[in-house]
Design a protein around this motif. Sequence first.
Motif, PDB file in Angstrom:
ATOM      1  N   LYS A   1       1.524   3.594   2.750  1.00 19.09           N
ATOM      2  CA  LYS A   1       1.884   3.283   1.366  1.00 19.09           C
ATOM      3  C   LYS A   1       2.765   2.046   1.295  1.00 19.09           C
TER       4      LYS A   1
ATOM      5  N   LEU B  25       1.908  -2.001  -0.118  1.00 21.59           N
ATOM      6  CA  LEU B  25       2.727  -2.781  -1.049  1.00 21.59           C
ATOM      7  C   LEU B  25       3.155  -4.106  -0.427  1.00 21.59           C
TER       8      LEU B  25
ATOM      9  N   LYS C 194       8.352  -2.718  -5.229  1.00 23.09           N
ATOM     10  CA  LYS C 194       7.672  -2.921  -6.506  1.00 23.09           C
ATOM     11  C   LYS C 194       8.512  -3.797  -7.437  1.00 23.09           C
TER      12      LYS C 194
ATOM     13  N   TRP D  61       3.565  -2.720 -13.309  1.00 21.86           N
ATOM     14  CA  TRP D  61       3.255  -1.414 -12.713  1.00 21.86           C
ATOM     15  C   TRP D  61       3.213  -0.285 -13.737  1.00 21.86           C
TER      16      TRP D  61
ATOM     17  N   ARG E 105      -5.204   1.140 -11.923  1.00 25.91           N
ATOM     18  CA  ARG E 105      -5.304   1.003 -10.469  1.00 25.91           C
ATOM     19  C   ARG E 105      -4.381  -0.108  -9.968  1.00 25.91           C
ATOM     20  N   TYR E 106      -3.666   0.174  -8.893  1.00 24.98           N
ATOM     21  CA  TYR E 106      -2.777  -0.832  -8.324  1.00 24.98           C
ATOM     22  C   TYR E 106      -3.563  -2.074  -7.911  1.00 24.98           C
TER      23      TYR E 106
ATOM     24  N   LYS F 258      -4.071  -4.252 -10.910  1.00 24.78           N
ATOM     25  CA  LYS F 258      -2.812  -4.843 -11.357  1.00 24.78           C
ATOM     26  C   LYS F 258      -2.417  -6.036 -10.479  1.00 24.78           C
ATOM     27  N   ILE F 259      -2.601  -5.868  -9.175  1.00 29.19           N
ATOM     28  CA  ILE F 259      -2.228  -6.934  -8.241  1.00 29.19           C
ATOM     29  C   ILE F 259      -3.194  -8.109  -8.361  1.00 29.19           C
TER      30      ILE F 259
ATOM     31  N   ASP G 154     -10.755   1.387  -4.442  1.00 31.63           N
ATOM     32  CA  ASP G 154      -9.535   0.745  -3.957  1.00 31.63           C
ATOM     33  C   ASP G 154      -9.858  -0.254  -2.850  1.00 31.63           C
TER      34      ASP G 154
END
Length: 218
Positions: free
Chosen positions: A76, A80, A128, A139, A152-153, A156-157, A196
Motif C-alpha cells: 500500500k 503511494l 497522500k 483524494w 479509483r486512486y 485520480k493520479i 487498477d
Amino acid sequence: MTSTVAAIFVGFKQLGIADETDQRAIYSRVTGKPRLSLMKPPEKDAVLAELRRLGFTTVPRRANGRQQLTGRAAKKVQALWIAGWNLGVFDSRDDAALIAFVKRQTGLDHASWLHQAGDTIAVVEALKAWITREAGVDWSPTGKRDAAYLGRYGYKIAWAQWRILHPGADRIARKGFDTFVVATTGTTGMWTEISDAEWQKVMNALGPQVRAARKAKP
C-alpha cells in the motif's frame, strides 16, 4: 501463518537464535508465555518489537543490493510512493528513498509502520497529503451520483498527471485524456471496466513526461 508470526521466525533466523529454548526464553521474558500459540496478537507484536530492538530489520536486500520493504503495509505504501514518483513529487522510486522520506516527515521507523496499523495510517496520510500539496491529487471520495471510476486512486493520479502536462484541463471535457487512456489500456472507453493494473499502465506511461516537465520548470 500470520505475517507477524512469519516475521518473528525470520527475525530469529536473522539474529541467529535457532535454539528453541532460547526462543522460548524471549517469549517468556516479553509476554510471560512460552509459546506463540498461547499469545494474543498484541503479545506477538511485542515479541516482534523485542526482536527489532535486538537488531532484526524487516528491510531485506534485493539481488542488486537495494533495500526491499516487506510487511503488511509494504504494498500500500509502495503504491503511494510510486504514484508520487510518477507525479514528479519524489526523485526516486527505491524503497530506501521511501524509508528515508517517511523517517524525515513522521519520525517513524520502518520497523514500526510496516507492521503497526496506527503507524501505517499515519504514513499513508502523510504521503497522500504531500502528494496533494505538490501535485494536486484530489483524494476526496466521490458523490453518490458520480461514476464509480472517479473514486479509483489510479484515475485520480492519472488525471493529476494529465493536468500537470495540460494546465487548465477540464474534468468534464477531458480533451485528449480519454483518447490517451483508451490507447494505453486497449479498452473501448468503458471506464468502469478499467482495472487498477490498467490505470497503473496509464500512470507509468505519463510518468516520464511528468517528471521531465517538472524538472524543466525554472
